[in-house]
Design an enzyme around this catalytic site. Sequence first.
Site, mmCIF file in Angstrom:
data_model
loop_
_atom_site.group_PDB
_atom_site.id
_atom_site.type_symbol
_atom_site.label_atom_id
_atom_site.label_comp_id
_atom_site.label_asym_id
_atom_site.label_seq_id
_atom_site.Cartn_x
_atom_site.Cartn_y
_atom_site.Cartn_z
ATOM 1 N N GLY A 37 0.811 -1.219 0.000
ATOM 2 C CA GLY A 37 0.000 0.000 0.000
ATOM 3 C C GLY A 37 0.841 1.264 0.000
ATOM 4 C CG LEU A 38 4.878 0.713 -0.337
ATOM 5 C CD1 LEU A 38 6.085 0.117 -1.065
ATOM 6 C CD2 LEU A 38 5.301 1.272 1.013
ATOM 7 N N GLY A 51 -2.628 7.545 -4.233
ATOM 8 C CA GLY A 51 -3.219 7.921 -5.516
ATOM 9 C C GLY A 51 -3.372 6.733 -6.456
ATOM 10 C CG ASN A 61 6.128 3.537 -14.058
ATOM 11 O OD1 ASN A 61 5.526 2.618 -13.536
ATOM 12 N ND2 ASN A 61 5.505 4.534 -14.657
ATOM 13 C CG HIS A 111 7.639 2.462 -3.262
ATOM 14 N ND1 HIS A 111 6.763 3.530 -3.212
ATOM 15 C CD2 HIS A 111 7.106 1.606 -4.192
ATOM 16 C CE1 HIS A 111 5.764 3.316 -4.048
ATOM 17 N NE2 HIS A 111 5.943 2.170 -4.659
ATOM 18 C CD GLU A 119 6.265 8.490 -11.283
ATOM 19 O OE1 GLU A 119 5.880 7.323 -11.309
ATOM 20 O OE2 GLU A 119 6.759 9.018 -10.256
ATOM 21 N NE ARG A 160 2.492 8.113 -8.837
ATOM 22 C CZ ARG A 160 2.677 6.819 -8.672
ATOM 23 N NH1 ARG A 160 3.749 6.227 -9.156
ATOM 24 N NH2 ARG A 160 1.790 6.080 -8.022
ATOM 25 C CG HIS A 215 1.881 6.425 -14.126
ATOM 26 N ND1 HIS A 215 2.205 5.217 -13.560
ATOM 27 C CD2 HIS A 215 2.788 7.315 -13.641
ATOM 28 C CE1 HIS A 215 3.261 5.361 -12.776
ATOM 29 N NE2 HIS A 215 3.628 6.620 -12.787
ATOM 30 C CG ASN A 220 1.207 -4.142 -5.526
ATOM 31 O OD1 ASN A 220 0.366 -4.202 -4.633
ATOM 32 N ND2 ASN A 220 2.434 -4.579 -5.382
ATOM 33 C CB CYS A 276 2.255 -1.137 -15.591
ATOM 34 S SG CYS A 276 0.844 -0.106 -15.297
#
Length: 450
Positions: free
Chosen positions: A27-28, A31, A117, A144, A181, A219, A255, A367, A373
């Site tokens: 859960g880092l 958004g 990313n 992270h 990103e 971001r 993103h 995640n 991605c």
Amino acid sequence: MRASRAKRRPVTVDFGGLPGPTHNHAGLARGNLAATRNAARIAHPRDAALQALTRIRALAARGYPQAVLPPQERPAVGALRALGFAGDDATVLRAAAREAPALLAACASAAAMWVANAATVSASDDTADGRVHFTPANLATQFHRSLEAGATTRILRAIFADARCFTVHDPLPAAVQMGDEGAANHTRLVAADDRGVDLFVYGRRGYGEGPVPRRFPARQTREAAQAIARRHGLDPRRTLYAQQDPAAIDAGVFHNDVIAVGAGRVLFCHEKAWIDGARVLAEVGQRMQGALVPIVVSDADVTLADAVATYLFNSQLLERTAGGMLLVAPAECREHAPVAAYLDRLADGTGPIREVVTFDLRESMRNGGGPACLRLRVPLTDAERAAVTGNVFVDDALATALESWICRCYRDRLAPADLGDPALLDESRRALDELTQILRLPSIYAFQKA
Ligand code: SUG
């Protein structure tokens, strides 16, 4: 003349990310709604890696060139040392687990799997010096993820080492004004003259006034995108910048690749993706000399919330030899009635997208990472492809070797409490050491140099 130019045109190779052995749900990422919702859930690293490999293998079997990018070393003990934890590796991990579990989770994240990313990539067709340019993303917005930039730079420099063909820049300075990103906010389209047009999408300006989201971080900055275009030597007449709608970011679109995907002449996007979206599309169309084929999905067909929940736009768009495009979407799209119905209409034979295939990427999706991605698009000519270092292009033999490596080296399940287990660090290092041999890469990890 024409034929030889056509022969030099780059073909996109998808470099796929592999979830590392510490894949977990911490859960880092604020958004990112899926990541937040799944915080502390038990993760399944082996399934995560096998799911990612299955997608890569299936696309390779269909003739789409695939390669792999290796995961990073985690937990990042060096990062924990920089935060004041001292002693040998096991002492550092145990102390971090006891005193600062959130920092340990950040330093143990396998987030480097989302290689969209990793960097922004420019085709040699589009750059002033005729080389393929890479700018590794600084990922400065989330701690992270910021830990990835150094190793990503080393990995890209190992694979794209041939300076006659490739330039791997340093990441941009890691400051709030320069948040970057990578390719998740960059789309290369192809104009009527068969050359590239670059659409950069940013969430906010680094300097000056402008609209910003209220709840969640934006971001990517405009300044970062412009710096990349400058250092890559892109032609300003073929480059444009658009701003994400702040309301979309606040709805979970962290993103641009959560709300739009483009390839070749086709741009598939939601009507609420960008501020003044109609103008953006008109400008893209003009830069593409009229060749743009937009597919704009209205809120009436798929709401922003449904797009975020299913990751409909976090799909891959691939050209089919049989004509038209293939959309590679997450399995969740078929499980959600309105989006499933939309997909049936989309591929009914009348539009540019002729076929939809879905993959179960559930571990990554939990995640907030879908098919788009998990791949970094690198346009390469035949000569550039031949200049790539290592055994990274996926054929059946490499896919089989990777599958047995995953089954041998990865844990079945991982809970937050496991991240401080020194045995996990040892297992991860052993796994990555084996992987560098499978991929025939030089030493890319700090532990291999120790
Ligand atoms: O940066 N999730 C990643 C997901 C990145 C998806 N990439 C693209 N859209 N291109 C992120 O938000 C969650 C990790 C955790 O919570 O354990 C995370 O980092």
